[in-house]
Enzyme design. Structure first.
Site, PDB file in Angstrom:
ATOM      1  CB  VAL A  60      -0.917  -0.138   1.024  1.00 23.76           C
ATOM      2  CG1 VAL A  60      -0.116   0.290   2.757  1.00 23.76           C
ATOM      3  CG2 VAL A  60      -1.736   0.830   0.848  1.00 23.76           C
ATOM      4  CE1 TYR A  61       3.350   1.516   4.727  1.00 23.15           C
ATOM      5  CE2 TYR A  61       5.460   0.721   3.978  1.00 23.15           C
ATOM      6  CZ  TYR A  61       4.582   0.747   5.249  1.00 23.15           C
ATOM      7  OH  TYR A  61       4.447   0.173   5.965  1.00 23.15           O
ATOM      8  CB  SER A  62       3.359   5.409  -2.287  1.00 18.07           C
ATOM      9  OG  SER A  62       4.210   6.486  -1.687  1.00 18.07           O
ATOM     10  N   GLY A  64       1.825   0.590  -4.467  1.00 16.99           N
ATOM     11  CA  GLY A  64       2.472   0.085  -4.796  1.00 16.99           C
ATOM     12  C   GLY A  64       4.341   0.822  -5.018  1.00 16.99           C
TER      13      GLY A  64
END
Length: 326
Positions: A60-62, A64
């Site tokens: 989920v960070y940025s 992908g």
């Protein structure tokens, strides 16, 4: 750099884990303070050159793009077999049904997507980012077991939850003969010590590695109480973490400042050294957006706090409500 086994496994990790939420396309996702690839790569390279072999990211960070940046950096700056890559699954990656969670469908879809973005055949540690109340734990555990048996992950880990929930997951897997969680990524720092009550003793008893997130309270412990940062001002999740015992928290921050001044070191080193001195902690997860963040973190490995200093740092703390589980 110092290295240790992750819990009771034979997997050796650096005593510091590089948290890669800092690295990602700012326009993707909800973190406007992230660093794009051009600014991220020198920091990842510096971490690797300092001997940090443990990198933690999440799907989920940025949206992908953190995984993509990490994958390309590892390919260019390291040998894959020498690096321990950890990522996570649970949060929403697309709209509609099955776009998030820990169902078998979601896990099988997201592990393949993470591997594509990371450019690797496997991750070393595949973690559930949070518990999914809408999916039976048995379904989640069996799916994770199958991910390991398929060779797509070497180990599995978990993140913030109640100790009784973690115990249920551990003993359910043991009863069924499935792969067990080997690590707990939880919220632990001088401003939030609630994990000391049950989770840390449970992990110590069961030989589970502890890799705390936000060991410096999202920077709150690294500067004066009235000082701020772009991340503090724009991080909506972070704004919910340290809003309870304001007077007590201020006193903790001031205690960190006094110890740091007496030692002649940055506050960050003191705050991180406090986490590192806990025997059950394998590797705190550090965020680094500047080169000195990494050099300070490495220096903290050599900073031995006295019993008097630890007592002074801990004395102002008062109980807090649980924060960070959602």
């Amino acid at each position: 750099m110092e290295y240790t086994n992750l819990g009771s496994t034979g997997l050796q990790v650096s005593r510091l884990c590089l948290g890669c939420m800092t690295y990602g396309v700012p326009e993707r996702g909800t973190h406007s303070w992230t660093l794009d690839e051009e600014r991220s790569r020198p920091l990842i390279r510096q971490a690797l050159e300092l001997g940090i072999n443990f990198l933690d990211t999440a799907n989920v960070y940025s949206d992908g793009t953190s995984e993509e940046i990490v994958g390309r950096a590892v390919k260019d700056f390291a040998r894959r077999e020498e690096v321990v890559i950890a990522t996570k699954v649970f949060n929403r990656m697309r709209p509609g049904p099955n776009g998030k969670g820990l169902s078998r469908k979601a896990i099988m879809t997201e592990i393949d997507a993470s591997l594509r973005r990371l450019g690797t055949d496997y991750v070393d540690l595949y973690q559930i980012h949070r518990l999914d109340p809408g999916t039976p734990i048995e379904e989640t555990l069996e799916a994770l077991h199958d991910v390991v048996k398929a060779g797509k992950a070497r180990y599995i880990g978990a993140s913030s939850m109640y100790a009784w929930q973690f115990a249920k997951a551990i003993f359910t897997a043991r009863l069924r003969g499935w792969t067990e969680f080997v690590s707990m990524q939880n919220h632990l720092n001088l401003l939030n010590r609630e994990e000391e009550r049950e989770m840390l003793p449970f992990c110590a008893d069961q030989g589970i590695g502890v890799i705390p997130w936000s060991p410096m309270a999202r920077g709150r412990l690294t500067r004066g109480w009235e000082e701020t940062s772009q991340r503090q001002q724009t991080d909506e999740f972070g704004k919910k973490l340290y809003v309870q015992a304001v007077d007590a928290d201020r006193a903790v921050v001031e205690a960190v400042g006094r110890v740091a001044e007496q030692r002649g070191v940055p506050r960050a080193q003191v705050a991180l050294a406090w986490v590192l001195q806990k025997k059950m902690v394998s590797a705190p997860i550090i965020g680094a957006s500047r080169p000195n963040h990494l050099t300070d973190a490495v220096a903290a490995l050599s900073l031995q706090l006295s019993a008097e200093e630890i007592g002074a740092l801990e004395a102002p703390y008062i109980p807090h409500d649980i924060a960070g589980f959602k």
